[in-house]
Scaffold this motif. Structure first.
Motif, mmCIF file in Angstrom:
data_model
loop_
_atom_site.group_PDB
_atom_site.id
_atom_site.type_symbol
_atom_site.label_atom_id
_atom_site.label_comp_id
_atom_site.label_asym_id
_atom_site.label_seq_id
_atom_site.Cartn_x
_atom_site.Cartn_y
_atom_site.Cartn_z
ATOM 1 N N THR A 49 40.418 58.318 52.459
ATOM 2 C CA THR A 49 41.448 57.594 52.975
ATOM 3 C C THR A 49 41.875 56.480 52.303
ATOM 4 N N PHE A 50 43.068 55.934 52.639
ATOM 5 C CA PHE A 50 43.552 54.532 52.109
ATOM 6 C C PHE A 50 42.637 53.706 52.886
ATOM 7 N N ASP A 51 42.172 53.609 53.952
ATOM 8 C CA ASP A 51 41.549 52.543 54.683
ATOM 9 C C ASP A 51 40.091 52.556 54.316
ATOM 10 N N GLU A 52 39.637 53.731 53.752
ATOM 11 C CA GLU A 52 38.094 53.806 53.435
ATOM 12 C C GLU A 52 38.021 53.193 51.797
ATOM 13 N N HIS A 69 39.738 48.458 52.379
ATOM 14 C CA HIS A 69 41.002 48.260 52.855
ATOM 15 C C HIS A 69 41.310 48.102 54.327
ATOM 16 N N ALA A 70 40.299 48.831 55.209
ATOM 17 C CA ALA A 70 40.261 48.881 56.657
ATOM 18 C C ALA A 70 40.008 46.932 57.130
ATOM 19 N N HIS A 78 48.386 55.114 62.589
ATOM 20 C CA HIS A 78 48.712 56.175 61.858
ATOM 21 C C HIS A 78 49.687 56.098 60.538
ATOM 22 N N TRP A 107 49.793 52.584 55.051
ATOM 23 C CA TRP A 107 49.497 51.367 54.749
ATOM 24 C C TRP A 107 49.704 51.055 53.227
ATOM 25 N N ASP A 108 49.782 52.095 52.373
ATOM 26 C CA ASP A 108 49.893 51.678 51.056
ATOM 27 C C ASP A 108 51.456 51.909 50.563
ATOM 28 N N ARG A 139 45.394 59.327 59.699
ATOM 29 C CA ARG A 139 45.431 58.735 58.437
ATOM 30 C C ARG A 139 44.462 57.789 57.864
ATOM 31 N N ASN A 140 43.783 56.692 59.030
ATOM 32 C CA ASN A 140 43.371 55.661 58.909
ATOM 33 C C ASN A 140 42.094 55.721 59.872
ATOM 34 N N ILE A 185 40.240 52.613 60.988
ATOM 35 C CA ILE A 185 41.235 51.571 61.696
ATOM 36 C C ILE A 185 41.071 52.423 63.059
#
Length: 294
Positions: free
Chosen positions: A4-7, A51-52, A134, A137-138, A178-179, A182
């Motif tokens: 995921t984006f935060d990972e 990113h988190a 949720h 963030w991208d 989604r994150n 977070i």
């Protein structure tokens, strides 16, 4: 499995976590935020920060929250606050402070002080946390919070996570953060309750009220509307009559309401338009298939 984006890892090497450390001290009783704790929270790995971690750092390059309080119309802006390029925790606190400023007050009766909430705080907290946890963030866009005299609207960038339907989202049947990193931290800090219950908690905050929150799910955004609470005495006799037909949670058409209330079709049309405008009812469908729900 795709991360995921935060990972995903960030190229930023130096981050400060003053706000996060204070929150962990207050909520979890830690003495100092160490690299080992950052690893436990999945914010740091041997490869570096993700990113988190960047989103939770005191300063970052991400979008945030754009909050506007309107007057009598959208042309009359009374106050504007933007919380961006800072920790999600500071964004959460900043928006919550603005909510309390305009939708909470103390009522004094004799020697007793009573806190009055024009909009249930639990509903606003859940909607705000839901947006921060949720959102996509991208996407370079702010969460938009519009404050009006009769409601708050929260618009979050990004539609529903892949695999989650609108019905599942609204009923709280499934939770796909989604994150997830977070989301887990917000859970540890008690910003959110059990995963997937946010929408249900918002609805429960209005369970005995004539006005109800509404949820709009679009391909690239989700909007939650939280109406100001109104006493039953503010409703006309005919409005009360119409709303009473929805006490069992049914979906009703105008034709069915004509039969149930005995009101004329033209009068009912005016009443339904006003009740929808006041966020007391939600219109579902279009044309002859239109139905209404509390």
């Amino acid at each position: 499995m795709e991360k995921t984006f935060d990972e995903q890892l960030t190229s930023t090497k130096e981050l400060q976590f003053t706000a996060l450390e204070k929150e962990l001290q207050d909520k979890l009783g830690i003495k100092k935020l160490t690299p080992d704790i950052l690893k436990t929270l999945e914010l740091l790995s041997p490869a570096g920060y993700n990113h988190a971690a960047e989103l939770l750092a005191d300063e970052n390059d991400f979008s945030g929250v754009d909050l506007v309080r309107f007057g009598k119309s959208i042309d009359e802006i009374m106050e504007r606050k933007t919380f961006r390029q800072r920790s999600l925790l500071l964004q959460f606190r900043g928006a919550l402070k603005q909510y309390r400023k305009y939708y909470e007050y103390e009522q004094i009766s004799g020697t007793t002080r009573k806190k009055v909430q024009l909009i249930p705080e639990v509903a606003f907290r859940e909607a705000l946390a839901n947006a921060l946890v949720h959102r996509a963030w991208d996407v370079s866009a702010n969460i938009l919070i519009s404050m009006y005299a009769d409601r708050i609207e929260l618009r979050s960038p990004g539609g529903l996570p892949f695999g989650v339907t609108k019905d599942e989202y609204l009923r709280g049947y499934i939770s796909v953060p989604r994150n997830p990193i977070i989301a887990n931290l917000f859970f540890r800090l008690k910003y959110i309750e059990i995963f997937g219950t946010g929408i249900l908690r918002i609805k429960n905050a209005y369970v005995d009220e004539f006005v109800q929150p509404s949820f709009q799910v679009l391909p690239n955004a989700v909007m939650i509307t939280l109406p100001v609470l109104h006493a039953k005495t503010e409703l006309s006799k005919d409005e009360l009559l119409v709303l009473e037909q929805f006490e069992t949670g049914e979906l009703l058409s105008k034709r069915e309401l004509v039969t149930l209330t005995g009101l004329s079709s033209s009068k009912l049309s005016r009443l339904l338009a006003k009740l929808v405008s006041d966020h007391r009812l939600t219109r579902i469908g279009a044309g002859r298939a239109t139905k209404y729900q509390r």
